[in-house]
Structures are given as structure tokens and as C-alpha cells.
Design an enzyme around this catalytic site. Structure first.
Site: not given
Length: 179
Positions: A132, A154
Site C-alpha cells: 500500500h 504490510c
């Protein structure tokens, strides 16, 4: 001294409120996927180098410096909340254009082995591991976000890089993440 304390108190309150408000803003018009011959057929992540590389037929399309989970050097993700980025082979299985972090591509963690390992330990393996951009409202940080590992597990890039990655990575693309 009083002014400094008031300023610090304001920041302590303002930053989380700003972040919470901007998280709701999500949703940007994503770029279109590039033609198939310009898309990656493999994503390789080297955690120790903090580098993610998009490959097609073994040739590098592009490479990006990344931030990882806050426990980026702690090894393979074991459970929900350990702030580790998983290691192994997964696939990009869906995308989110209304992400709280600009745009995001979901990594298929946990796989069967991850679930079995967590179950044996009596823990939840976690999930929602994504590639992301930067949290909505904080995109102005740009490459400064790479000064530390800050995600919950992430892989983070700048918003501009995320737009490029989004356009070059289709659902079903394999991703290899190594220590």
C-alpha cells in the site's frame, strides 16, 4: 515552557484525530492496468534490503525502496498483532481503491501452512497484509516514510509508487517475500 507543553499537548491530540479523519477520506481514481506485456509476472520482496522488485520474464521492470512491519527484522509473521511482514510465496488476490493507505493490493497471507502453524500455537495468524501507499492525508511525507518500518506487517511505498505498482500488477500475480 507552558507554551511548549500546550503545543506538545495539541500535537498529541491533533495527529491521531487528523489521521482518523483522513482514513475515512480514502478512495482515489486508480490508474488503469497496463497492457499484459507491460505487467509484472512476479513480485520479489527482499526484507533485509527493504526492496521490492517487479519482474517480467525474469527481467526487472522496476524496483522500489519499501517500509515493512514495525518488527521488520523479526522474521516471518506468526500471529495477529506481531507487526511482522510474512515470508514465503503468496499471490496478489484482490485490490482496494478505497484503502486507508491510498491504494492497496492484498497479499494472500495466511496460506494453509501459516494457518496450521498459528492454530498449533493457539493463535490467530492475522491477515489483511497489503502492498500500500502512505496513510491517507500523510502522502506529503513521500520518501520520508522509509526512515522507519511503520506498518502492521504490510509493505509500504509512496503514493506515486503505489499508483505505478497498481497499474503493473494484476490480481493473481505471485509474490515472493524473503528475509
Amino acid at each position: 515552557m507552558r507554551r511548549l507543553l500546550l503545543s506538545m499537548a495539541f500535537l498529541v491530540l491533533a495527529v491521531p484525530l487528523y489521521t482518523a479523519a483522513m482514513a475515512r477520506v480514502g478512495g482515489t481514481e486508480p490508474p488503469a492496468l497496463r497492457p499484459p506485456d507491460q505487467r509484472a509476472d512476479l513480485i520479489h520482496v527482499d526484507k533485509s534490503e527493504r526492496r521490492m522488485t517487479l519482474l517480467r520474464n525474469g527481467h526487472v521492470l522496476d524496483s522500489y525502496e519499501i517500509s515493512l512491519g514495525a518488527d521488520g527484522d523479526g522474521g516471518h509473521k506468526q500471529r495477529e498483532g506481531d507487526e511482522r511482514t510474512p515470508e514465503g510465496r503468496y499471490v496478489i488476490d484482490w485490490r482496494n481503491d478505497h484503502s486507508i493507505a491510498h491504494l492497496s493490493l492484498h497479499i494472500s497471507y495466511p496460506n494453509a501452512a501459516d494457518r496450521a502453524r498459528a492454530r498449533a500455537a493457539g493463535e490467530d495468524p492475522g491477515g489483511f497484509i497489503m502492498i500500500h501507499g502512505i496513510a491517507n492525508g500523510w502522502g506529503w511525507l513521500g520518501p520520508l516514510h522509509r526512515l522507519w518500518d511503520w506498518t502492521d506487517g504490510c509493505i509500504a511505498v509512496t503514493d506515486a509508487e503505489m499508483r505505478e505498482i497498481w497499474s503493473r500488477v494484476a490480481d493473481g500475480t505471485p509474490i515472493e517475500i524473503e528475509a
